[in-house]
Design a protein around this motif. Structure first.
Motif, PDB file in Angstrom:
ATOM      1  N   MET A   1       0.844  -1.196   0.000  1.00 40.81           N
ATOM      2  CA  MET A   1       0.000   0.000   0.000  1.00 40.81           C
ATOM      3  C   MET A   1       0.880   1.248   0.000  1.00 40.81           C
ATOM      4  O   MET A   1       1.837   1.352   0.769  1.00 40.81           O
ATOM      5  CB  MET A   1      -0.880  -0.021   1.259  1.00 40.81           C
ATOM      6  CG  MET A   1      -1.806   1.148   1.371  1.00 40.81           C
ATOM      7  SD  MET A   1      -2.827   1.025   2.862  1.00 40.81           S
ATOM      8  CE  MET A   1      -1.606   1.117   4.160  1.00 40.81           C
ATOM      9  N   ALA A   2       0.541   2.158  -0.880  1.00 42.25           N
ATOM     10  CA  ALA A   2       1.303   3.416  -0.921  1.00 42.25           C
ATOM     11  C   ALA A   2       0.981   4.235   0.324  1.00 42.25           C
ATOM     12  O   ALA A   2      -0.110   4.112   0.884  1.00 42.25           O
ATOM     13  CB  ALA A   2       0.938   4.198  -2.172  1.00 42.25           C
ATOM     14  N   LEU A   3       1.950   5.067   0.740  1.00 43.23           N
ATOM     15  CA  LEU A   3       1.704   5.936   1.898  1.00 43.23           C
ATOM     16  C   LEU A   3       0.597   6.934   1.547  1.00 43.23           C
ATOM     17  O   LEU A   3      -0.305   7.179   2.348  1.00 43.23           O
ATOM     18  CB  LEU A   3       2.989   6.676   2.276  1.00 43.23           C
ATOM     19  CG  LEU A   3       2.895   7.594   3.485  1.00 43.23           C
ATOM     20  CD1 LEU A   3       2.613   6.813   4.750  1.00 43.23           C
ATOM     21  CD2 LEU A   3       4.175   8.410   3.643  1.00 43.23           C
ATOM     22  N   GLU A  27       5.155   6.327  -2.490  1.00 43.63           N
ATOM     23  CA  GLU A  27       5.513   5.157  -1.676  1.00 43.63           C
ATOM     24  C   GLU A  27       6.307   5.615  -0.454  1.00 43.63           C
ATOM     25  O   GLU A  27       7.034   6.610  -0.493  1.00 43.63           O
ATOM     26  CB  GLU A  27       6.373   4.182  -2.501  1.00 43.63           C
ATOM     27  CG  GLU A  27       5.709   3.623  -3.738  1.00 43.63           C
ATOM     28  CD  GLU A  27       4.531   2.684  -3.421  1.00 43.63           C
ATOM     29  OE1 GLU A  27       4.443   2.191  -2.284  1.00 43.63           O
ATOM     30  OE2 GLU A  27       3.696   2.479  -4.326  1.00 43.63           O
ATOM     31  N   GLN A  28       6.151   4.866   0.610  1.00 46.44           N
ATOM     32  CA  GLN A  28       6.889   5.106   1.853  1.00 46.44           C
ATOM     33  C   GLN A  28       8.393   5.239   1.555  1.00 46.44           C
ATOM     34  O   GLN A  28       8.966   4.440   0.835  1.00 46.44           O
ATOM     35  CB  GLN A  28       6.657   3.902   2.775  1.00 46.44           C
ATOM     36  CG  GLN A  28       7.402   3.932   4.085  1.00 46.44           C
ATOM     37  CD  GLN A  28       6.666   4.767   5.113  1.00 46.44           C
ATOM     38  OE1 GLN A  28       5.468   4.672   5.253  1.00 46.44           O
ATOM     39  NE2 GLN A  28       7.423   5.589   5.824  1.00 46.44           N
ATOM     40  N   GLY A  29       9.005   6.296   2.095  1.00 43.81           N
ATOM     41  CA  GLY A  29      10.453   6.435   1.980  1.00 43.81           C
ATOM     42  C   GLY A  29      10.934   7.173   0.743  1.00 43.81           C
ATOM     43  O   GLY A  29      12.125   7.460   0.619  1.00 43.81           O
ATOM     44  N   ARG A  59     -10.196  10.673  -5.122  1.00 43.29           N
ATOM     45  CA  ARG A  59      -9.913  10.237  -3.754  1.00 43.29           C
ATOM     46  C   ARG A  59      -8.495  10.624  -3.347  1.00 43.29           C
ATOM     47  O   ARG A  59      -7.590  10.669  -4.173  1.00 43.29           O
ATOM     48  CB  ARG A  59     -10.020   8.716  -3.657  1.00 43.29           C
ATOM     49  CG  ARG A  59     -11.407   8.155  -3.826  1.00 43.29           C
ATOM     50  CD  ARG A  59     -11.418   6.691  -3.494  1.00 43.29           C
ATOM     51  NE  ARG A  59     -10.343   5.965  -4.178  1.00 43.29           N
ATOM     52  CZ  ARG A  59     -10.054   4.685  -3.931  1.00 43.29           C
ATOM     53  NH1 ARG A  59     -10.728   4.012  -3.020  1.00 43.29           N
ATOM     54  NH2 ARG A  59      -9.082   4.081  -4.585  1.00 43.29           N
ATOM     55  N   VAL A  60      -8.332  10.881  -2.064  1.00 44.31           N
ATOM     56  CA  VAL A  60      -6.994  10.995  -1.496  1.00 44.31           C
ATOM     57  C   VAL A  60      -6.941   9.998  -0.352  1.00 44.31           C
ATOM     58  O   VAL A  60      -7.688  10.115   0.620  1.00 44.31           O
ATOM     59  CB  VAL A  60      -6.710  12.418  -0.961  1.00 44.31           C
ATOM     60  CG1 VAL A  60      -5.309  12.480  -0.380  1.00 44.31           C
ATOM     61  CG2 VAL A  60      -6.864  13.446  -2.065  1.00 44.31           C
ATOM     62  N   LEU A  61      -6.073   8.986  -0.476  1.00 41.67           N
ATOM     63  CA  LEU A  61      -5.949   7.990   0.591  1.00 41.67           C
ATOM     64  C   LEU A  61      -4.592   8.137   1.246  1.00 41.67           C
ATOM     65  O   LEU A  61      -3.564   8.203   0.576  1.00 41.67           O
ATOM     66  CB  LEU A  61      -6.077   6.570   0.015  1.00 41.67           C
ATOM     67  CG  LEU A  61      -7.401   6.191  -0.623  1.00 41.67           C
ATOM     68  CD1 LEU A  61      -7.330   4.760  -1.161  1.00 41.67           C
ATOM     69  CD2 LEU A  61      -8.521   6.308   0.402  1.00 41.67           C
ATOM     70  N   TYR A  62      -4.603   8.205   2.553  1.00 37.49           N
ATOM     71  CA  TYR A  62      -3.357   8.268   3.312  1.00 37.49           C
ATOM     72  C   TYR A  62      -3.331   7.031   4.210  1.00 37.49           C
ATOM     73  O   TYR A  62      -4.238   6.834   5.025  1.00 37.49           O
ATOM     74  CB  TYR A  62      -3.313   9.546   4.131  1.00 37.49           C
ATOM     75  CG  TYR A  62      -2.155   9.639   5.091  1.00 37.49           C
ATOM     76  CD1 TYR A  62      -0.852   9.828   4.613  1.00 37.49           C
ATOM     77  CD2 TYR A  62      -2.350   9.547   6.460  1.00 37.49           C
ATOM     78  CE1 TYR A  62       0.208   9.923   5.494  1.00 37.49           C
ATOM     79  CE2 TYR A  62      -1.293   9.648   7.333  1.00 37.49           C
ATOM     80  CZ  TYR A  62      -0.007   9.836   6.849  1.00 37.49           C
ATOM     81  OH  TYR A  62       1.047   9.925   7.718  1.00 37.49           O
ATOM     82  N   GLN A  63      -2.341   6.189   4.012  1.00 37.94           N
ATOM     83  CA  GLN A  63      -2.280   4.905   4.713  1.00 37.94           C
ATOM     84  C   GLN A  63      -3.603   4.156   4.561  1.00 37.94           C
ATOM     85  O   GLN A  63      -4.098   3.548   5.515  1.00 37.94           O
ATOM     86  CB  GLN A  63      -1.954   5.106   6.197  1.00 37.94           C
ATOM     87  CG  GLN A  63      -0.594   5.745   6.390  1.00 37.94           C
ATOM     88  CD  GLN A  63      -0.257   5.969   7.855  1.00 37.94           C
ATOM     89  OE1 GLN A  63      -1.088   6.472   8.611  1.00 37.94           O
ATOM     90  NE2 GLN A  63       0.932   5.600   8.248  1.00 37.94           N
ATOM     91  N   GLY A  64      -4.184   4.268   3.369  1.00 39.63           N
ATOM     92  CA  GLY A  64      -5.419   3.554   3.078  1.00 39.63           C
ATOM     93  C   GLY A  64      -6.680   4.247   3.565  1.00 39.63           C
ATOM     94  O   GLY A  64      -7.783   3.793   3.273  1.00 39.63           O
ATOM     95  N   ARG A  65      -6.527   5.367   4.321  1.00 40.02           N
ATOM     96  CA  ARG A  65      -7.719   6.058   4.841  1.00 40.02           C
ATOM     97  C   ARG A  65      -8.035   7.282   4.003  1.00 40.02           C
ATOM     98  O   ARG A  65      -7.123   8.048   3.669  1.00 40.02           O
ATOM     99  CB  ARG A  65      -7.479   6.505   6.287  1.00 40.02           C
ATOM    100  CG  ARG A  65      -7.472   5.376   7.287  1.00 40.02           C
ATOM    101  CD  ARG A  65      -7.243   5.906   8.679  1.00 40.02           C
ATOM    102  NE  ARG A  65      -8.215   6.933   9.064  1.00 40.02           N
ATOM    103  CZ  ARG A  65      -8.083   7.687  10.155  1.00 40.02           C
ATOM    104  NH1 ARG A  65      -7.031   7.553  10.933  1.00 40.02           N
ATOM    105  NH2 ARG A  65      -9.002   8.583  10.452  1.00 40.02           N
TER     106      ARG A  65
END
Lengths: 237, 415
Positions: A1-3, A27-29, A59-65
């Motif tokens: 999952m992307a950040l 992506e994380q990092g 949509r904007v998802l941050y850590q899936g939320r």
């Protein structure tokens, strides 16, 4: 999952369709950069992530939320902090108070003091000016302050809006070196830049925005090498 | 008029400081709201009036319910009344912001300004409605407050703090009634007031009767010299009671003024500490600079704005509580007297530099000084009753010469 996942985002300012369809994966990092000319919708995309504008689609998802509809001050608490366009330092507050506001959401005072020290060792110039009003700083110093302040929120995702804007070339070099250092110490960065040359050098991944749409995306090195990008944004004919 | 620093000068000074601290308290509310939302909250002076009338109603209610005598209110009545006034004004200001101003946050500023005037008129007229039947259980306790002027009961005794006792003894009777035989030699100064206080024990507690001495001989007065009291003689039943002979100083410092200045000073120092030394204060200043960027720091902007309104209202409530302690006759809520007071506090905020907290304090004192010293020293040459003219002339001059106010920074375009 992307950040962070921005998917087919759309934003209206009144009747004006500022961004129509922007998709970005962070992506994380990584350092991901949004490049594009003036008015392409780079800043609006960041403002939609940080909750300053309400998206009208996508949509904007941050850590899936999903972030849509959350007020800005709650989004900061989720781990996204921003050094806004035009630096956005509080000119009527001292440098120390500005930094303190960066850590406004945090209660771990001892760790904040440590982070403050760390930020000041990254930007030693700010240490000399702690008691000064932020409005009296030079443009470069204000940019340093804006980045240091955003770091003090201990973000997982740092949003940087045109950090090189209006700075002398040497200062631009310094700022970009620091951006890379911040990323190497573990913070994911979404960077909006008009200086595509510098941005593509530090970023892992890049997205090109044209009149409110993301038209190209890929590893930064590939985009830097592509004819289209070289022509339009890097000034190579 | 004698020397420059005579009793008149110091009396004027004391009045200026006392009333100036009230102006400053009200001006702070104007300036804080302007600092954050960049509009003049015209309803602010009506919150001050609400504070004054709430203080009055709470005082009369407490006196009625507890069966205390209106004369000797205990010391703890004041803080309770102040607290109630602050809560009522704070809740009112919260509601005003929440329901009248917040929906217009993104509307043109003129719309908000007109709304503010509307809210002001609404409060003024609501406060002056006849008391609701269920709430008017006694003749004195009423809400709303009704259209008639009232008199504030004495919350503080009228004590002169710097008076001194120069002799004590017991009152004689019979032939010598009304005369006091000094039990010791005293020095009587010219031009001073000398007062005889006689304490009598009654069922309701001690009652002090006060008699002024009529033309005491000036200079060294030997023990045994009779002094005559005026305008009333002590009644016959007072013979044998203890008296104290009090010398009233030329410049009197009254408990009322000290209490007003002290309360206001504590509140203002507390406010400065809050705004300039705390995290919440830094957030308030950040919001006043840029609402958007403050939100990006994680500041809950709506909370900070509500908090600012409530804080300003609490200071106005304090001014409303303190004002009738000094000037006990309360005009009806919609009276011009209140409008003028609120206007002067607004002038104070503008003269000091609207949006600037220290400026509001400075402006408050400055306006009161100009008002009182102008009236005291210019009334003989120019005419009396012109204090408002001095105040508004000051406003015009400041606006001409330094439009941003004394401590305000000139507005510059953002780049």
């Amino acid at each position: 999952m992307a950040l962070l996942e921005i998917d087919n985002l759309s934003v209206h300012y009144g009747a004006i369709h500022a961004i129509k369809s922007v998709s970005v994966r962070v992506e994380q990092g990584q350092i991901v950069t949004l490049i594009g000319s003036n008015g392409a919708g780079k800043t609006t995309t960041l403002r939609a992530v940080s909750g300053m504008v309400r998206p009208t689609g996508g949509r904007v998802l941050y850590q899936g939320r999903p972030l849509a509809g959350l007020p800005a001050h709650k989004i900061v608490r989720m781990g996204i902090s921003q050094a806004p366009e035009g630096r956005g330092v509080f000119a009527n507050l001292t440098v120390r108070e500005n930094l303190g506001l960066g850590a406004y959401i945090r209660k771990d005072h001892a760790a904040v003091a440590q982070d403050m020290d760390k930020a000041l060792s990254i930007f030693p110039r700010l240490r000399e000016r702690l008691g000064q009003m932020a409005g009296t700083l030079s443009g470069g110093e204000q940019q340093m302050l804006a980045i240091a302040r955003a770091l003090l929120a201990r973000p997982r995702l740092l949003l940087l809006d045109e950090p090189s804007l209006g700075l002398a070339p040497q200062m631009v070099q310094l700022i970009f070196r620091i951006i890379r250092e911040i990323n190497q110490s573990g913070t994911t960065i979404l960077l909006v830049e008009q200086n595509a040359h510098m941005a593509l050098q530090v970023a892992h991944h890049a997205v090109v925005l044209e009149v409110g749409q993301s038209t190209l995306s890929g590893p930064a090195a590939d985009l830097a090498a592509s004819d289209e990008v070289r022509k339009a944004y890097l000034g190579h004919g | 008029m004698g020397t420059l620093f005579d009793a008149t000068f110091f009396d004027t000074m004391i009045a200026s400081v006392a009333v100036g601290s009230l102006y400053a308290l009200i001006a702070l509310g104007y300036t804080m709201v302007y600092g954050i939302l960049k509009f003049i909250n015209f309803a602010h002076s009506d919150v001050f009036v609400l504070g004054a009338w709430t203080a009055f109603t709470t005082t009369t209610a407490l006196i009625a319910w507890t069966g205390l005598s209106a004369a000797g209110a205990p010391w703890w009545l004041g803080p309770i009344v102040l607290g109630v006034a602050m809560v009522v004004c704070g809740v009112t200001a919260f509601c005003i912001e929440r329901f009248a101003y917040r929906p217009l946050r993104k509307a043109p500023r003129l719309n908000v300004l007109i709304t503010a005037i509307g809210v002001s008129l609404l409060l003024q007229n609501f406060n002056q409605l006849p008391p609701a039947p269920g709430l008017a259980r006694t003749a004195t306790v009423s809400f709303p407050f009704g259209p008639t002027p009232k008199t504030m009961p004495e919350l503080l005794p009228d004590v002169i703090l710097n008076e001194s006792i120069i002799a004590t003894g017991t009152l004689g009777g019979g032939e010598r009634r009304g005369q006091v035989l000094l039990d010791r030699a005293v020095t009587v100064l010219p031009g001073r007031t000398y007062r005889l206080d006689v304490t009598r024990q009654t069922e309701a507690g001690p009652v002090v009767a006060r008699f002024n001495l009529n033309n005491p001989p000036v200079g060294e007065v030997q023990a045994g010299t009779p002094l005559v009291t005026q305008p009333l003689r002590p009644p016959a039943e007072m013979q044998g009671l203890a008296y104290v002979l009090v010398q009233v100083p030329a410049v009197t410092i009254r408990l009322v003024d000290v209490a007003i200045v002290g309360t206001a000073a504590v509140l203002m120092v507390g406010l400065l500490w809050l705004v300039f030394r705390t995290r919440l204060g830094a957030a308030m200043r950040a919001v006043s600079f840029s609402i958007e960027n403050a939100a990006l720091m994680g500041v809950n902007v709506n909370f900070v704005i509500s908090f600012t309104f409530v804080l300003g209202a609490c200071l106005a409530a304090a001014a409303g509580f303190l004002y009738p302690i000094k000037y006990p006759s309360l005009q009806q809520p919609a009276s011009d007297v209140w409008v003028l007071l609120g206007l002067k506090a607004f002038v104070a905020a503008v003269v000091g530099g609207i949006g600037n907290i220290r400026g509001a304090v400075l402006g408050g004192f400055l306006i009161a000084f100009i008002e009182f010293f102008g009236e005291t020293y210019l009334s003989a040459t120019i005419g009396s009753g012109l204090q408002d003219i001095y105040v508004f002339t000051t406003l015009i001059l400041v606006l001409l010469l330094r439009p941003a106010g004394l401590l305000g920074t000139p507005v510059r375009e953002k780049v």
